[in-house]
Design a protein around this motif. Sequence first.
Motif, PDB file in Angstrom:
ATOM      1  N   ALA A  16       0.831  -1.209   0.000  1.00  0.00           N
ATOM      2  CA  ALA A  16       0.000   0.000   0.000  1.00  0.00           C
ATOM      3  C   ALA A  16       0.863   1.256   0.000  1.00  0.00           C
ATOM      4  CB  ALA A  16      -0.932   0.001   1.208  1.00  0.00           C
ATOM      5  N   TYR A  17       2.015   1.196   0.665  1.00  0.00           N
ATOM      6  CA  TYR A  17       2.920   2.348   0.663  1.00  0.00           C
ATOM      7  C   TYR A  17       3.564   2.566  -0.704  1.00  0.00           C
ATOM      8  CZ  TYR A  17       2.942   3.722   5.585  1.00  0.00           C
ATOM      9  OH  TYR A  17       2.588   4.232   6.813  1.00  0.00           O
ATOM     10  N   LEU A  18       3.702   1.519  -1.480  1.00  0.00           N
ATOM     11  CA  LEU A  18       4.400   1.630  -2.751  1.00  0.00           C
ATOM     12  C   LEU A  18       3.588   2.328  -3.840  1.00  0.00           C
ATOM     13  CD1 LEU A  18       6.159  -1.858  -2.956  1.00  0.00           C
ATOM     14  CD2 LEU A  18       7.200   0.357  -2.406  1.00  0.00           C
ATOM     15  N   ASP A  19       2.260   2.416  -3.657  1.00  0.00           N
ATOM     16  CA  ASP A  19       1.467   3.108  -4.664  1.00  0.00           C
ATOM     17  C   ASP A  19       1.258   4.572  -4.269  1.00  0.00           C
ATOM     18  OD1 ASP A  19      -0.915   3.471  -3.048  1.00  0.00           O
ATOM     19  OD2 ASP A  19      -1.389   1.354  -3.382  1.00  0.00           O
ATOM     20  N   ASN A  20       0.735   5.342  -5.193  1.00  0.00           N
ATOM     21  CA  ASN A  20       0.506   6.762  -4.942  1.00  0.00           C
ATOM     22  C   ASN A  20      -0.935   7.061  -4.563  1.00  0.00           C
ATOM     23  OD1 ASN A  20       3.083   7.795  -5.234  1.00  0.00           O
ATOM     24  ND2 ASN A  20       2.898   8.054  -7.444  1.00  0.00           N
ATOM     25  N   ASN A  21      -1.660   6.018  -4.146  1.00  0.00           N
ATOM     26  CA  ASN A  21      -3.057   6.192  -3.751  1.00  0.00           C
ATOM     27  C   ASN A  21      -3.174   6.514  -2.271  1.00  0.00           C
ATOM     28  OD1 ASN A  21      -3.881   5.360  -6.364  1.00  0.00           O
ATOM     29  ND2 ASN A  21      -3.638   3.233  -5.745  1.00  0.00           N
ATOM     30  N   HIS A  22      -4.209   7.239  -1.911  1.00  0.00           N
ATOM     31  CA  HIS A  22      -4.520   7.390  -0.492  1.00  0.00           C
ATOM     32  C   HIS A  22      -5.580   6.358  -0.128  1.00  0.00           C
ATOM     33  CE1 HIS A  22      -8.532   9.183  -0.969  1.00  0.00           C
ATOM     34  NE2 HIS A  22      -8.043   9.889  -1.982  1.00  0.00           N
ATOM     35  N   TYR A  23      -5.744   6.122   1.171  1.00  0.00           N
ATOM     36  CA  TYR A  23      -6.702   5.115   1.636  1.00  0.00           C
ATOM     37  C   TYR A  23      -7.778   5.767   2.513  1.00  0.00           C
ATOM     38  CZ  TYR A  23      -3.776   1.618  -0.469  1.00  0.00           C
ATOM     39  OH  TYR A  23      -3.091   0.873  -1.403  1.00  0.00           O
ATOM     40  N   LEU A  24      -8.151   6.968   2.125  1.00  0.00           N
ATOM     41  CA  LEU A  24      -9.176   7.732   2.824  1.00  0.00           C
ATOM     42  C   LEU A  24     -10.491   7.598   2.065  1.00  0.00           C
ATOM     43  CD1 LEU A  24      -7.046  10.954   3.408  1.00  0.00           C
ATOM     44  CD2 LEU A  24      -7.282   8.979   4.939  1.00  0.00           C
ATOM     45  N   LYS A  25     -11.576   7.454   2.812  1.00  0.00           N
ATOM     46  CA  LYS A  25     -12.888   7.282   2.184  1.00  0.00           C
ATOM     47  C   LYS A  25     -13.912   8.208   2.812  1.00  0.00           C
ATOM     48  CE  LYS A  25     -12.049   2.413   1.104  1.00  0.00           C
ATOM     49  NZ  LYS A  25     -12.504   1.012   1.313  1.00  0.00           N
ATOM     50  N   LYS A  26     -14.892   8.612   2.012  1.00  0.00           N
ATOM     51  CA  LYS A  26     -15.959   9.446   2.544  1.00  0.00           C
ATOM     52  C   LYS A  26     -16.884   8.621   3.429  1.00  0.00           C
ATOM     53  CE  LYS A  26     -16.614  13.396  -0.496  1.00  0.00           C
ATOM     54  NZ  LYS A  26     -17.557  14.106  -1.377  1.00  0.00           N
ATOM     55  N   ARG A  27     -17.298   9.234   4.517  1.00  0.00           N
ATOM     56  CA  ARG A  27     -18.214   8.553   5.437  1.00  0.00           C
ATOM     57  C   ARG A  27     -19.314   9.524   5.852  1.00  0.00           C
ATOM     58  NH1 ARG A  27     -16.609   5.584  11.176  1.00  0.00           N
ATOM     59  NH2 ARG A  27     -18.728   5.096  11.809  1.00  0.00           N
ATOM     60  N   ASP A  28     -20.527   9.021   5.903  1.00  0.00           N
ATOM     61  CA  ASP A  28     -21.663   9.837   6.332  1.00  0.00           C
ATOM     62  C   ASP A  28     -21.806   9.793   7.844  1.00  0.00           C
ATOM     63  OD1 ASP A  28     -22.397  10.552   3.723  1.00  0.00           O
ATOM     64  OD2 ASP A  28     -23.583   8.721   3.478  1.00  0.00           O
ATOM     65  N   PHE A  29     -21.821  10.973   8.464  1.00  0.00           N
ATOM     66  CA  PHE A  29     -22.089  11.096   9.882  1.00  0.00           C
ATOM     67  C   PHE A  29     -23.500  11.671  10.044  1.00  0.00           C
ATOM     68  CE2 PHE A  29     -17.535  10.973   9.472  1.00  0.00           C
ATOM     69  CZ  PHE A  29     -17.125  10.219  10.572  1.00  0.00           C
ATOM     70  N   ASN A  30     -23.929  11.895  11.272  1.00  0.00           N
ATOM     71  CA  ASN A  30     -25.299  12.363  11.501  1.00  0.00           C
ATOM     72  C   ASN A  30     -25.596  13.703  10.838  1.00  0.00           C
ATOM     73  OD1 ASN A  30     -26.064  10.131  12.955  1.00  0.00           O
ATOM     74  ND2 ASN A  30     -25.534  11.029  14.945  1.00  0.00           N
ATOM     75  N   GLN A  31     -24.657  14.624  10.928  1.00  0.00           N
ATOM     76  CA  GLN A  31     -24.894  15.983  10.450  1.00  0.00           C
ATOM     77  C   GLN A  31     -24.056  16.362   9.231  1.00  0.00           C
ATOM     78  OE1 GLN A  31     -27.278  17.678  11.967  1.00  0.00           O
ATOM     79  NE2 GLN A  31     -27.560  16.231  13.655  1.00  0.00           N
ATOM     80  N   TYR A  32     -23.159  15.488   8.782  1.00  0.00           N
ATOM     81  CA  TYR A  32     -22.226  15.879   7.730  1.00  0.00           C
ATOM     82  C   TYR A  32     -21.587  14.641   7.102  1.00  0.00           C
ATOM     83  CZ  TYR A  32     -19.199  15.044  11.717  1.00  0.00           C
ATOM     84  OH  TYR A  32     -18.592  14.464  12.786  1.00  0.00           O
ATOM     85  N   THR A  33     -20.824  14.864   6.040  1.00  0.00           N
ATOM     86  CA  THR A  33     -20.018  13.830   5.391  1.00  0.00           C
ATOM     87  C   THR A  33     -18.565  14.266   5.444  1.00  0.00           C
ATOM     88  OG1 THR A  33     -21.817  13.212   3.900  1.00  0.00           O
ATOM     89  CG2 THR A  33     -19.602  12.585   3.235  1.00  0.00           C
ATOM     90  N   ALA A  34     -17.668  13.322   5.703  1.00  0.00           N
ATOM     91  CA  ALA A  34     -16.255  13.682   5.809  1.00  0.00           C
ATOM     92  C   ALA A  34     -15.380  12.508   5.386  1.00  0.00           C
ATOM     93  CB  ALA A  34     -15.914  14.090   7.241  1.00  0.00           C
ATOM     94  N   PHE A  35     -14.190  12.826   4.881  1.00  0.00           N
ATOM     95  CA  PHE A  35     -13.195  11.795   4.607  1.00  0.00           C
ATOM     96  C   PHE A  35     -12.634  11.269   5.930  1.00  0.00           C
ATOM     97  CE2 PHE A  35     -12.972  13.577   0.304  1.00  0.00           C
ATOM     98  CZ  PHE A  35     -12.854  12.403  -0.445  1.00  0.00           C
ATOM     99  N   VAL A  36     -12.385   9.964   5.999  1.00  0.00           N
ATOM    100  CA  VAL A  36     -11.765   9.338   7.172  1.00  0.00           C
ATOM    101  C   VAL A  36     -10.861   8.203   6.706  1.00  0.00           C
ATOM    102  CG1 VAL A  36     -13.644   9.894   8.765  1.00  0.00           C
ATOM    103  CG2 VAL A  36     -13.684   7.718   7.516  1.00  0.00           C
TER     104      VAL A  36
END
Length: 384
Positions: free
Chosen positions: A26-46
């Motif tokens: 996973a470190y060898l690629d240039n991708n991040h491993y962050l995903k959008k997640r829905d919370f009660n009042q908002y959406t955020a990357f985690v």
Amino acid sequence: MTQPIYINSWASISALGSNPETIWQAYLDNNHYLKKRDFNQYTAFVGRLADEDYKLIENIKNSDNKYKNLDKSVLFALYTARLATKKAGWDNNDNFGVNFGSSRGATELFEKYHQEFLKTGVSSTLSSPTTTLGNISSWIAHDLQTNGPEISHSITCSTALHSLLNGIAWLQAGMCSKFLVGGSEAPLTDFTVAQMKALKVYSTKNDTYPCKAFDVNKTKNTMVLGEGATAVCLDIKKNNQTVATIEGIGYATESLQHNTSVTKDAECFQKSMKMALKNTDPSTVDAIVMHAPGTIKGDSSEVNAIAKVFENHQPFLTTNKWKIGHTFGASGLLSLELALLMLQHQKTISVPFAPVQKQPKKLNKILVNAVGFGGNAVSVLISK
């Protein structure tokens, strides 16, 4: 340090995976491993664990009836502690010490029980013992059946590296011959993410890289929270399983101007790095795994501090928060893991949007940094 301390094994779980081979790939690629997640009042990357790794945590939860009421922060710690000690060949006859820290502790359970109390006016029976910070190391000691000292603590985002410092202190004092240290964090909850948003540090980016950690030219804060844990087995003796040597440690705290402040040139980092390099020529340090939380001031102040300490011999700089997010109290040892993997594979991991840097010919010495709210910095120098 009065003597070298040896790292004989480690284990981790994060958005990158749960075994060294998967994590390194996973470190060898240039991708991040962050995903959008829905919370009660908002959406955020985690930076959330993968579903297959959550199955491993579920197995831990079901391995003992008492574990079914434990917070994720404890379960993450149990998983990594079991794996790290197994790799090191430790058992309960070794009577090793345990120091696992967390910035927030049982975040999810605390919020759950508090919501129940607000609705009913009654507190659940297990709300207190399962949300105390001390229960992380206590459950590890129970699970591994060790009789050594057990310590849990929090010193915000440098907690995991402070666990390492504590373990080294016990070993050098002759009070233990082996010490299990670690950090664990499960902060992906509505209230915790909302707190970071209230500080105006959370990422609102929707482009290729939500977290621009180590981008000193960014004009907006881009911190993203992640979850995970790391356990490290320390020993006073070197053996066939030794993966790295801890040559130097440093720590410092700077005077606060604000609850979250750090000086322009991160004076705390300058002091901690100089202490870690007390017996080392700075020009022999090949790389630094930075704290770099993805905030404007946090990233730039650390880069400035490194320039002050290393002057014309700046090492190769990297960080992992653009891939996994900021795991608060677990982050320092997840950074140490990146350093260990780079030493092992003799390859640097570049941040794709960072300035192009000169590659070191070899990786022999790597410095790892962490700092938290309160200006408490830690630096750890490891060698191959």
